[in-house]
Write an enzyme that holds these catalytic residues in place. Structure first.
Site, PDB file in Angstrom:
ATOM      1  CE1 TYR A   1      -3.412  -2.874   0.508  1.00  0.00           C
ATOM      2  CE2 TYR A   1      -2.292  -3.126   2.617  1.00  0.00           C
ATOM      3  CZ  TYR A   1      -3.301  -3.428   1.671  1.00  0.00           C
ATOM      4  OH  TYR A   1      -3.968  -4.641   1.814  1.00  0.00           O
TER       5      TYR A   1
ATOM      6  CE1 TYR B   1      -8.754  -4.788   1.164  1.00  0.00           C
ATOM      7  CE2 TYR B   1      -8.865  -6.017   3.164  1.00  0.00           C
ATOM      8  CZ  TYR B   1      -8.030  -5.747   1.935  1.00  0.00           C
ATOM      9  OH  TYR B   1      -6.965  -6.330   1.614  1.00  0.00           O
TER      10      TYR B   1
ATOM     11  CG  ASP C   1     -14.079 -11.345   5.361  1.00  0.00           C
ATOM     12  OD1 ASP C   1     -13.255 -12.026   6.232  1.00  0.00           O
ATOM     13  OD2 ASP C   1     -13.603 -10.868   4.348  1.00  0.00           O
TER      14      ASP C   1
ATOM     15  CE  LYS D   1      -6.722  -8.782   8.874  1.00  0.00           C
ATOM     16  NZ  LYS D   1      -5.581  -8.162   8.465  1.00  0.00           N
TER      17      LYS D   1
HETATM   18  C1  LIG Z   1     -12.318  -8.745   6.676  1.00  0.00           C
HETATM   19  C2  LIG Z   1     -10.966  -9.069   5.819  1.00  0.00           C
HETATM   20  N1  LIG Z   1     -11.305  -9.947   4.662  1.00  0.00           N
HETATM   21  C3  LIG Z   1      -9.999 -10.257   4.196  1.00  0.00           C
HETATM   22  C4  LIG Z   1      -9.008  -9.725   4.470  1.00  0.00           C
HETATM   23  C5  LIG Z   1      -7.508 -10.178   3.569  1.00  0.00           C
HETATM   24  O1  LIG Z   1      -6.484 -10.905   4.265  1.00  0.00           O
HETATM   25  P1  LIG Z   1      -4.989 -10.866   4.030  1.00  0.00           P
HETATM   26  O2  LIG Z   1      -4.370  -9.684   4.143  1.00  0.00           O
HETATM   27  O3  LIG Z   1      -4.656 -12.027   4.825  1.00  0.00           O
HETATM   28  O4  LIG Z   1      -5.358 -11.431   2.422  1.00  0.00           O
HETATM   29  C6  LIG Z   1      -8.679  -8.798   5.395  1.00  0.00           C
HETATM   30  C7  LIG Z   1      -7.413  -8.180   5.578  1.00  0.00           C
HETATM   31  O5  LIG Z   1      -7.323  -6.887   6.156  1.00  0.00           O
HETATM   32  C8  LIG Z   1     -10.020  -8.401   6.159  1.00  0.00           C
HETATM   33  O6  LIG Z   1      -9.708  -7.540   6.887  1.00  0.00           O
END
Ligand SMILES: Cc1ncc(COP(=O)(O)O)c(C=O)c1O
Length: 430
Positions: free
Chosen positions: A26, A154, A248, A277
């Protein structure tokens, strides 16, 4: 990078020699400030090469929920490293992965029973989307390939996941029109929005595979909160229109919003859930896509074409699974959710004064997430640097200054974080 030719004797050799070969996340590489050289971590702290210690306000993108270098996780990984760091998961299985799958399904609500491991959150989302599309194909319904996702959402940076992010706030605006087209609409957070979504689903359900949402807190798209009612409405709408519902929980899972999983707060079981995470306590990359029996049963067949054709090389990595099992031990043994509740109270108290400061649009707290939303941030880089001057690591984005620390952070450290936020926001540094 702008400053990477700067001579600084205090910087370690590996930093000076390696920086011009790295591509950072980023970041506009031409103008981005140099990253901080880190040599160690412990508890809620990051130790820099010059010996300074920063209190970490965001736990390495919300992963290090038990703090850094947690001894129980470290020992579990060390034991696993001696026995077997990794074997492929095709045709082979191992104790850490199967134990973790059993434990995750026992913790999750309803009949979320089948765990597919991968190695990052974005890939877990890709797998969830593929599962959803193939669920319909396997049941003989072609053409159900569209997803309904939500403004402010996101879901990751890989192509499929990018296409279900908010096109403006989900970081991928440049790709507008170039990605697969999905429906990005308002969350059913009012009667009017619920009615509009109901009408949309009635109209489009023949083409829709699933709805996908970050439950309770939309993270990287702007740290936006919604009520549990929204999730109950989504479940009811998905059922009414015979669509799959994907939660998610890559950010919200493992206690971040106050319950082990955000879906528990709503009493709702999605058809598919994604986790990553904090799954390994922030130590190793691992993700999981977990499906209900209803979804899994659509793949259960004598027909090889109905199999899920997915298999990341490092899926179910044994070191990562050992770390995740150790992280679950800590959730069982230690009062993590009580710590989250205490953090929530402290954040609410200590961020409240920001409400009356100029440029502040909103202050909100849920679980171990504290958000100060500003009208605008003029110079993000300068604000980030000023936090470092306060000996804290906080990484505002967009118009958001937020804290999402380790659950084990001590009250004094949390106060240092909230004081730094109040000071810099109050001084109008943003
Ligand atoms: C809700 C959500 N989904 C998917 C992702 C993507 O995860 P990664 O960065 O491990 O690919 C993130 C990352 O911040 C997230 O917060």
């Amino acid at each position: 990078m702008a400053e990477n030719t700067r001579k600084n004797e205090a910087l370690p050799g590996w930093y000076a020699e390696g920086l011009s070969h790295i591509w950072l996340p980023y970041a506009q590489m031409k103008t981005a400030p140099d990253p901080l050289p880190v040599v160690r971590t412990h508890s809620a702290r990051i130790v820099l090469a010059d010996g300074r210690e920063l209190i970490d306000g965001i736990a390495s993108w919300w992963t290090a929920c038990h703090g850094y270098n947690q001894p129980h996780i470290r020992q579990a990984v060390e034991r696993q490293l001696a026995a077997m760091p990794h074997v492929m998961f095709g045709g082979l299985a191992h104790e850490q992965a199967l134990t973790l799958a059993r434990r995750l399904t026992a913790l999750l609500p309803g009949d979320l029973e089948r765990v597919f491991f991968s190695d990052s959150g974005s890939v877990a989302v890709e797998v969830a989307m593929k599962m959803a599309v193939q669920y319909w194909l396997n049941r003989g319904a072609r053409g159900k390939t569209t997803f309904v996702a939500f403004k402010g959402g996101y879901h990751g940076d890989t192509t499929g996941a990018m296409a279900v992010c908010d096109p403006n706030e989900g970081m991928h605006a440049l790709f507008a029109g170039l990605l697969p087209q999905h429906i990005i609409t308002d969350l059913p957070d009012t009667e009017e929005h619920a009615a509009a979504l109901d009408a949309l689903l009635a109209r489009e359900s023949e083409t829709i595979a699933a709805l996908i949402v970050e439950p309770l807190v939309q993270g990287a798209g702007g740290m936006k909160f919604h009520d549990a009612d929204v999730l109950r409405r989504l479940r009811a709408l998905a059922d009414r229109h015979d669509l799959l519902l994907i939660f998610d929980e890559i950010f919200t899972g493992f206690g971040r919003t106050g319950t082990m999983f955000a879906c528990e707060a709503a009493g709702v079981t999605p058809d598919i859930i994604t986790l990553s995470k904090a799954l390994t306590g922030g130590t190793l990359p691992l993700a999981a896509t977990i499906a209900t029996s209803k979804v899994f049963d659509a793949f259960w067949s004598d027909d090889p074409n109905k199999a899920l054709m997915h298999g990341p090389t490092f899926m179910a990595n044994a070191l990562a699974c050992a770390a995740a099992n150790a992280s679950l031990d800590l959730f069982e043994r230690e009062p993590r959710l009580d710590q989250v509740a205490a953090i929530e109270r402290q954040l609410a108290l200590e961020l409240a004064p920001c409400r009356s400061m100029p440029n502040v649009k909103d202050v909100r707290v849920r679980g171990a997430i504290g958000v100060v939303e500003l009208a605008h941030i003029g110079n993000l880089g300068a604000l980030r640097r000023r936090f470092v001057d306060e000996d804290v690591f906080v990484r505002p984005f967009g118009n958001i200054v937020y804290l999402a620390p380790a659950f084990t952070i001590v009250p004094d450290e949390l106060s240092q974080l909230t004081r730094a936020v109040a000071k810099l926001v109050g001084q109008g540094v943003a």
